[in-house]
Design a protein around this motif. Structure first.
Motif, PDB file in Angstrom:
ATOM      1  N   THR A  99       0.844  -1.196   0.000  1.00 14.18           N
ATOM      2  CA  THR A  99       0.000   0.000   0.000  1.00 14.18           C
ATOM      3  C   THR A  99       0.874   1.238   0.000  1.00 14.18           C
ATOM      4  OG1 THR A  99      -0.118   0.266   2.402  1.00 14.18           O
ATOM      5  CG2 THR A  99      -1.767  -1.188   1.384  1.00 14.18           C
ATOM      6  N   VAL A 100       0.309   2.317  -0.482  1.00 13.83           N
ATOM      7  CA  VAL A 100       1.018   3.593  -0.468  1.00 13.83           C
ATOM      8  C   VAL A 100       1.286   4.027   0.966  1.00 13.83           C
ATOM      9  CG1 VAL A 100       0.819   6.052  -1.030  1.00 13.83           C
ATOM     10  CG2 VAL A 100       0.150   4.323  -2.715  1.00 13.83           C
ATOM     11  N   SER A 101       0.316   3.807   1.853  1.00 12.10           N
ATOM     12  CA  SER A 101       0.486   4.255   3.240  1.00 12.10           C
ATOM     13  C   SER A 101       1.614   3.515   3.934  1.00 12.10           C
ATOM     14  CB  SER A 101      -0.816   4.088   4.023  1.00 12.10           C
ATOM     15  OG  SER A 101      -1.235   2.734   4.049  1.00 12.10           O
ATOM     16  N   GLU A 141      -0.625   2.230 -14.618  1.00 13.37           N
ATOM     17  CA  GLU A 141      -0.884   2.133 -13.184  1.00 13.37           C
ATOM     18  C   GLU A 141       0.399   2.348 -12.383  1.00 13.37           C
ATOM     19  OE1 GLU A 141      -4.657  -0.974 -13.087  1.00 13.37           O
ATOM     20  OE2 GLU A 141      -2.609  -1.779 -13.237  1.00 13.37           O
ATOM     21  N   ALA A 175       1.092   6.095 -12.308  1.00 15.39           N
ATOM     22  CA  ALA A 175       0.153   6.743 -11.385  1.00 15.39           C
ATOM     23  C   ALA A 175       0.496   6.413  -9.935  1.00 15.39           C
ATOM     24  CB  ALA A 175      -1.278   6.315 -11.708  1.00 15.39           C
ATOM     25  N   LEU A 176       0.925   5.173  -9.698  1.00 12.87           N
ATOM     26  CA  LEU A 176       1.302   4.753  -8.352  1.00 12.87           C
ATOM     27  C   LEU A 176       2.465   5.587  -7.830  1.00 12.87           C
ATOM     28  CD1 LEU A 176       1.461   2.767  -5.912  1.00 12.87           C
ATOM     29  CD2 LEU A 176       2.967   1.359  -7.359  1.00 12.87           C
ATOM     30  N   ALA A 215       3.364   8.538  -8.634  1.00 13.21           N
ATOM     31  CA  ALA A 215       2.909   9.894  -8.341  1.00 13.21           C
ATOM     32  C   ALA A 215       2.167   9.934  -7.010  1.00 13.21           C
ATOM     33  CB  ALA A 215       2.006  10.392  -9.468  1.00 13.21           C
ATOM     34  N   GLU A 216       1.376   8.881  -6.733  1.00 13.53           N
ATOM     35  CA  GLU A 216       0.630   8.825  -5.474  1.00 13.53           C
ATOM     36  C   GLU A 216       1.582   8.679  -4.289  1.00 13.53           C
ATOM     37  OE1 GLU A 216      -3.111   6.336  -3.506  1.00 13.53           O
ATOM     38  OE2 GLU A 216      -2.362   5.810  -5.507  1.00 13.53           O
ATOM     39  N   LYS A 274       3.143  11.910  -3.340  1.00 14.41           N
ATOM     40  CA  LYS A 274       2.258  12.799  -2.594  1.00 14.41           C
ATOM     41  C   LYS A 274       2.301  12.481  -1.105  1.00 14.41           C
ATOM     42  CE  LYS A 274      -1.079  13.575  -6.343  1.00 14.41           C
ATOM     43  NZ  LYS A 274      -2.486  13.357  -6.769  1.00 14.41           N
ATOM     44  N   ALA A 275       2.630  11.223  -0.781  1.00  9.26           N
ATOM     45  CA  ALA A 275       2.623  10.778   0.611  1.00  9.26           C
ATOM     46  C   ALA A 275       3.991  10.875   1.275  1.00  9.26           C
ATOM     47  CB  ALA A 275       2.122   9.343   0.695  1.00  9.26           C
TER      48      ALA A 275
END
Length: 356
Positions: free
Chosen positions: A28-30, A53, A56-57, A59-60, A63-64
């Motif tokens: 997970t991104v988190s 995907e 996009a991943l 980039a996500e 952000k975190a």
């Protein structure tokens, strides 16, 4: 013992701790952000994602966290005989799993009309995403890919289960090698010999690799706390990668039941099996794994395609005996259920600080 290594200096990490990359929705991104923000290297298993995907991943993730992270791919994603068969053969093969579908009240999976994402396309997306580290398993990327990573400042790290594989990675121009001991949870990423012939333990594997290759070695397998990390560093590793310890954290994509199983007494009883995917991996032993003992599974990814709806339905229905419960042999050592808490404990213990 110093925790300042060539690896931490290269990436600007405060701890020589990597989070293992998980595929199949377990990353997970988190989780990546939690580990990276705490001074380690968060990692995401992207081998089932399409190229767009992956972009996009990345980039996500950015952000975190503004910290370094890794993306992981499988170099080979289809074993001999693993291509999607014609409809009649697909239906026949599904019959081997029919008792599970009936038991769980689900239909067999439809025959896919598109192939799995291909490494050649995925790696172009990784290059575009430019993570700090590109890690990979089940082989060695083409020289052109490794050279392009170096040109773009992306560190490459390949998994090896034997010394010969480590030597092959170094000769190919890979920057770092991940010494993957047989204690590790998840798949055995062997590529020179069958996985069953490549079952060297982490503490035996690491010093042998350190003696044979000149590139940094990162240890993986069986480590659940700072004692394992310290042992790996003492044997010459430049960092340690923990998988199951992070899988048990609530930030991972593992189901609540899976995370609970990692804390139960039977987590000590793990087994290597091809039952769920067709490739050898380590799980907590359960009835589904037992059913496939002595039975030849279908080649990867066919076995996994037929088993996927079974493990998904089992997780939804709370049927532990039909779930794919990935776990390393270090599971009984786990004490933390949040990534922040785990990283705090690792930092404290590796630095020799007293508990708060």
């Amino acid at each position: 013992m110093s925790i300042d290594t060539v690896v931490t200096r290269r990436l600007g990490l405060s701890l020589p701790v990597f989070q293992g990359p998980f595929g199949g929705g377990l990353s997970t991104v988190s989780l990546v952000a939690a580990v990276s923000n705490a001074g380690g290297l968060g990692s995401y298993g992207a081998h089932l994602l399409k190229p767009d995907e992956i972009v996009a991943l990345a980039a996500e993730i950015r952000k975190a966290t503004a910290r370094p992270f890794a993306l992981n791919l499988w170099v080979t994603s289809c074993d001999p005989g693993g291509s999607t068969p014609e409809p009649e053969e697909w239906a026949r093969l599904a019959g081997s799993f029919q008792k599970y579908y009936a038991e769980l009240g689900i239909a067999p999976p439809p025959r896919p009309d598109a192939p799995e994402p291909h490494f050649d396309e995925q790696v172009e997306a990784v290059l575009q995403a430019r993570p700090a580290v590109f890690s990979f398993v089940f082989g060695i990327p083409p020289t052109s890919v490794l050279e392009e990573c170096r040109r773009r400042g992306i560190v490459t790290m390949g998994a090896a289960t034997t010394v010969d594989e480590a030597v092959a990675l170094e000769r190919a121009g890979v920057d770092w090698v991940l010494a993957t001991g047989s204690e590790a949870g998840g798949h055995r990423p062997s590529f020179l010999k069958p996985a069953e012939e490549s079952l060297v333990g982490t503490m035996a594997l690491v010093p042998q690799m350190v003696d044979r290759v000149s590139i940094p070695v990162v240890a993986a397998g069986g480590m659940g706390d700072a004692r394992g990390v310290a042992a790996a560093l003492a044997l010459g590793a430049s960092a340690a990668q923990l998988g199951t310890a992070f899988l048990a954290c609530e930030e991972s994509g593992a189901s609540a039941l899976h995370r609970e199983e990692l804390t139960r007494a039977r987590a000590h009883d793990t087994v290597l099996s091809r039952a769920f995917t067709g490739r050898l991996a380590r799980f907590i032993r359960n009835d589904f794994v037992h059913d496939w003992e002595g039975r030849p599974p279908l080649p990867y990814p066919l076995q996994g395609r037929f088993a996927l709806p079974i493990k998904q339905a089992a997780a939804a229905q709370g049927r532990r005996e039909r779930m794919s419960l990935y776990a390393g042999q270090g599971a009984p050592l786990l004490r933390h259920r949040r990534a922040d808490d785990l990283m705090t404990a690792l930092a404290r213990d590796l630095r020799g600080q007293p508990p708060a």
